[in-house]
Design an enzyme around this catalytic site. Sequence first.
Site, mmCIF file in Angstrom:
data_model
loop_
_atom_site.group_PDB
_atom_site.id
_atom_site.type_symbol
_atom_site.label_atom_id
_atom_site.label_comp_id
_atom_site.label_asym_id
_atom_site.label_seq_id
_atom_site.Cartn_x
_atom_site.Cartn_y
_atom_site.Cartn_z
ATOM 1 N N TYR A 34 -2.861 -8.839 35.955
ATOM 2 C CA TYR A 34 -2.181 -8.554 34.689
ATOM 3 C C TYR A 34 -2.626 -7.206 34.153
ATOM 4 O O TYR A 34 -1.809 -6.337 33.817
ATOM 5 C CB TYR A 34 -2.478 -9.673 33.688
ATOM 6 C CG TYR A 34 -1.915 -9.424 32.314
ATOM 7 C CD1 TYR A 34 -0.548 -9.282 32.128
ATOM 8 C CD2 TYR A 34 -2.751 -9.325 31.208
ATOM 9 C CE1 TYR A 34 -0.016 -9.054 30.865
ATOM 10 C CE2 TYR A 34 -2.235 -9.101 29.946
ATOM 11 C CZ TYR A 34 -0.870 -8.961 29.775
ATOM 12 O OH TYR A 34 -0.369 -8.726 28.538
ATOM 13 N N PHE A 47 6.981 -13.470 20.306
ATOM 14 C CA PHE A 47 6.135 -13.554 19.120
ATOM 15 C C PHE A 47 6.058 -12.204 18.395
ATOM 16 O O PHE A 47 6.483 -12.080 17.230
ATOM 17 C CB PHE A 47 4.749 -14.051 19.563
ATOM 18 C CG PHE A 47 3.638 -13.795 18.609
ATOM 19 C CD1 PHE A 47 3.729 -14.206 17.282
ATOM 20 C CD2 PHE A 47 2.484 -13.141 19.031
ATOM 21 C CE1 PHE A 47 2.688 -13.966 16.392
ATOM 22 C CE2 PHE A 47 1.441 -12.907 18.157
ATOM 23 C CZ PHE A 47 1.544 -13.309 16.833
#
Length: 330
Positions: A149, A11
């Site tokens: 993460y 993206f």
Amino acid sequence: MRFLITGGAGFIGSHLADELLLRGHRVHVLDDLSTGSIEHIRHHKDNASFSYTIESAASAPLVAELVDEADVVYHLAAAVGVELIVESPVRTIETNVHCTEVVLMQANKKKKPVFIASTSEVYGKGETLPFREDGDLLLGPTHIGRWAYACSKALDEYLALAYHHEKQLPVVVGRLFNTVGPRQTGRYGMVVPSFVRQALAGRPITVYGDGTQRRCFCHVEDVVRALCDLMVTDDVYGQVFNIGSTEEVSVLELAHRVREAAKSDSQIDTVPYEDAYEPGFEDMPRRIPDLAKIEGTLGWRPTRDLAGILDDVVRSEREAGTDVFTAGVA
Ligand code: UDP
């Protein structure tokens, strides 16, 4: 100039490729299409200034070759999206740490400047707002997937800054806050594309938790402008920069605004976090960047407000006529 973009079919990476080509540069994209799509770069296929390789950024010999041919490297290849992280923690940690190790090691051989894409997730549960680049990071316990993460990206930052400090590698770290715009998929749980697809399909809009959590959304075109400007600016190496918007909205209000922008009559449902993600899931109540540093360095500020962003995403989703009937499978 010649730019290598790892994750360039993703993206943000594909918008960065658009912007660099528009500025007259040459671009090579390295992407394994794990979360990116060839559709995002197809429009450059006949452009002589553009080339690509479909392969993982974990391949050291390949990265070495591509780095040699580039003047500057943007490392955007990563496992992103809170849902992906919760569902595939091994892949997330390994991808984020290993690929960054490979890119930094290869870039260091020829001292090529590298931009490392990090994330506002590294601020974790910090409550001292707005978040400043030199502020503390407050992560949760290791048994909760989300923090893996944040920690993997924080480790990327430590490694990049260590390369700069110890080996004088020219590196810049960008902490990207919530970034939205055309081409973002809702497949990995990102809220704006998920809500827009749900609204366009007339399906319930799923607000996780009670919807009081707040976020600031920045248009991807503003973000890539910052990324391009950073790597042609002096005195930025060895530094961390926040990149994002400061226009806050609650997730519940966002649901209403998406419904309005899409002229939809979807109902708005609340879904408990443990059903949406996993038991014990922890969300951030608020997340706002302090932009003083990037504004002072580049004169950069976002130009697009939330209303314009939502109109743009609704328009692009309508044009794509995408898989609205599968919206919400995120
Ligand atoms: N969210 C939501 N419904 C969805 C997807 C996300 O309410 O279908 C919430 C999510 O729990 C979070 C916010 O929207 O509070 C932003 O989520 P996203 O995954 O886009 O980014 P985050 O800020 O969590 O990295």
